[in-house]
Scaffold this active site. Sequence first.
Site, mmCIF file in Angstrom:
data_model
loop_
_atom_site.group_PDB
_atom_site.id
_atom_site.type_symbol
_atom_site.label_atom_id
_atom_site.label_comp_id
_atom_site.label_asym_id
_atom_site.label_seq_id
_atom_site.Cartn_x
_atom_site.Cartn_y
_atom_site.Cartn_z
ATOM 1 N N HIS A 111 39.922 39.889 40.470
ATOM 2 C CA HIS A 111 38.890 39.462 41.416
ATOM 3 C C HIS A 111 37.888 38.488 40.784
ATOM 4 C CE1 HIS A 111 35.848 42.049 39.507
ATOM 5 N NE2 HIS A 111 36.866 42.858 39.294
ATOM 6 N N ASN A 112 37.540 37.474 41.540
ATOM 7 C CA ASN A 112 36.460 36.545 41.168
ATOM 8 C C ASN A 112 36.772 35.660 39.961
ATOM 9 O OD1 ASN A 112 34.985 39.042 42.524
ATOM 10 N ND2 ASN A 112 33.763 37.212 42.894
#
Lengths: 341, 341, 341
Positions: C240-241
């Site tokens: 994520h991210n």
Amino acid sequence: MQFTALQIAGMLNGSVEGDPQAIVTGLSKIEEGEVGTLSFLSNPLYTPYIYGTKASIVIVNNTFTPERPVSATLIRVEAADIAFSKLLEFYNQIKNDRKGISKLSAIAESAVIGESVYAGEFVVIGENVTIGNNVKLYPHVFIDNNTTIGDNTVLFAGVKIYSDNKIGRNCIIHAGTVIGSDGFRFNQQDGLNIKVPQIGNVIIEDDVEMGSNCTIDRATFGSTIIRKGVKFDNQIHVAHNVEVGENTCIAAGTGIAGSTKVGKNCMISGHVSMTGHITIADGTILGGATGVSKSLTKPGEMYLGVPALEVSKYRRSTAIFRNLPELAKRVDKLEKERKQI
Amino acid sequence: MQFTALQIAGMLNGSVEGDPQAIVTGLSKIEEGEVGTLSFLSNPLYTPYIYGTKASIVIVNNTFTPERPVSATLIRVEAADIAFSKLLEFYNQIKNDRKGISKLSAIAESAVIGESVYAGEFVVIGENVTIGNNVKLYPHVFIDNNTTIGDNTVLFAGVKIYSDNKIGRNCIIHAGTVIGSDGFRFNQQDGLNIKVPQIGNVIIEDDVEMGSNCTIDRATFGSTIIRKGVKFDNQIHVAHNVEVGENTCIAAGTGIAGSTKVGKNCMISGHVSMTGHITIADGTILGGATGVSKSLTKPGEMYLGVPALEVSKYRRSTAIFRNLPELAKRVDKLEKERKQI
Amino acid sequence: MQFTALQIAGMLNGSVEGDPQAIVTGLSKIEEGEVGTLSFLSNPLYTPYIYGTKASIVIVNNTFTPERPVSATLIRVEAADIAFSKLLEFYNQIKNDRKGISKLSAIAESAVIGESVYAGEFVVIGENVTIGNNVKLYPHVFIDNNTTIGDNTVLFAGVKIYSDNKIGRNCIIHAGTVIGSDGFRFNQQDGLNIKVPQIGNVIIEDDVEMGSNCTIDRATFGSTIIRKGVKFDNQIHVAHNVEVGENTCIAAGTGIAGSTKVGKNCMISGHVSMTGHITIADGTILGGATGVSKSLTKPGEMYLGVPALEVSKYRRSTAIFRNLPELAKRVDKLEKERKQI
């Protein structure tokens, strides 16, 4: 989806300050807020951003007192961060609120399907499978004969579950994960590899989450067991007859070889390798890419490296490893001086 | 499935001692035997368990003489362990005995399908594909144009095979494995990565087993080749133009980069990395998480570590690595004493 | 597919020397040429092979002057290697030239489908999905609600894309890859792991290629971003991210933990591990199985090892590591001699 400030305040038990009909269709960080989005302010470090944000609505603590005018509509609540988390959960629930059995699925007549189940397009459910209430099966899921899936469990697209396995309640299994493929066991005979039949299964207890493209092998005999509350990231491999203890978390790309027992409440980083037939104590912490070739018996200890060392030992040895050429030169020098004596 | 002691004795050419109508529906270890299960006793160390086991039927050697009463029904055979293995094979054969082409599959008219083939729901078979006799294709398998699958091969759910590949006879490929995706080759040109067309294929010879979620890339030109009798665990990556020699076994998570040739009868552990364009000698043994960056030319040698070292050398160096701070202190001390001289 | 020498010369703007009706149905290396295949000669080292090759047609440079008779039909062009590459591209285009929406696919009414789209059997497209022109979706692809796919993008069999993601133009994503599964974030509370809702998405820009069985997680909040021109091999995990910069190439089995930013034009080998929340400078080169636990800030530098060291430093330390027992013996000797003094 779109909501007014009034509707959101209602969900959160908060009060509106500004335009109760302000509309939002998305979420934003307060420092990046756009018109039509909802944000929140909790950490005081971010307070300066509220005076310039373009977010249409901002959730703030009841205690927040603006020092300058704020253009956004405010929703005041007890704790802005918890309220925002609650909203995210609502949002996810709405997004994932799918029901109904697709006409394009193929479900064996002998399967028992609970209430309020979602089964998407091209889902296949085998003979004598039991599906609990509120289960969600995304498109292309395959569940083979005699497997059971507990209430409220979600299997994302393309999950494949072999026959005779048990998945608990409230589990989430992400796309492409395979559960119950054969354990990797062969006997050498006359130079050939003779397959050992793998007739055990996999048991996944309640509240387990698994990421995408994991592989969990069935036991040779008995069960491979993933205990209650375990959380797996993506691309994790668990071999036959492994047991992973309650609430243990494992990051992406880690592999556990056959018959190893991992304790409760362990924190295991990504790309870790564990050999077979060992035991990992409760609360063990393993850093990224650690290689474990022996049992780790001291609860709560942290390890790093290949082979795994206690973290303080690993760091000291690694620090010297970085300067090994220097150390070697010092030994050279000592030898030369000795000869001169 | 349920069987009586008499039926099982019939399959195994054994004799019943006790109730010939005793019924079993599952299997158990003798030390964990439950009512309604079948177990076996071969290893004398486990003999004490037979007097207390709840298993309804136990297979024993003809030579077994109980010293106390046994409540389970016994089936006497020449060799209890071999007889039990034979039963497991029967069991697996019955479980996996699927036949017939699902009406929900999509098979190109130009495909040639052998006899007694199983093709499950939502299987897709492309143009000019050839499927041998007794092949089993589980739900969601996709076989693209011009690929051939040999007799008796089993592809589990969701296996994806690109066009123009050849899979041999008696192979088993587990769920989610991808065969024939493009090799990873790009030419740098003006700062961009220009794709090199990958027009070769993958050849998998007879008697190969692959675990779940493996990826075998097609050759840039020519073939990526997996030789007869090779066994792969889960999540193995094989790049373009690799060749893996006969009967080599590779454990989970290992990756082999482009154009590398792995010899025959190698034993390769999990999470091993091999660089491209190297050769691994026949019978090489690689420990877990070994990183191989150069050809290994001595047949039958064992290696460990990153970069790979002969195992005895690796162990000696690693033992000192664990105590490097100690070694550094000894050098410190020598230097101080020298200065004092 | 079969072509005559005349047809091929036409495609390549070349001239035929020999039988213009010579027919080929496949390709070969000049040293392995078979009757009915097309080969090329560019590297002068391979010139001797042209006199013995069985290939029916060989593409040669205009400047090629045979010293002995050649039985193959020749096609003379400006640059034989470039002409051959061009042919490979033609070949691939023809092979992958699929059009039409299968009647066995399931496409939501609210989805917007571009022109000349291919959607194979059992493809599922959700609500409000937008599919660009000339997109190819192989069998068993699933695209969940609100996702957009840009023009000319190809998703191979069984690719799963969760809701709300954006895939650019001219992308190629290989079989079994999963995009948009939840990021791996849990808060510990009373000994339990409480899921943090993952409401961000994945943005894949134009001209990206991804291998098979990769997993790209959605952002907790905001977006996981794969920039223009990035190329991924198989079984890569992106958390994520994460952001991966333009034109960076990553080989198989590499994993990047949450919120890490990888620069532009990096060359990252296979089985690399990167921890979360770090930054990798533009043009960084990472060798196989490198473990990166801190930001790497010097553009264009090469690293190896766990933990990552600059390559020259790594090589010097590793060379001594291999001979650590020797170094330890020298220290032993120095100590003994000292005692004797």
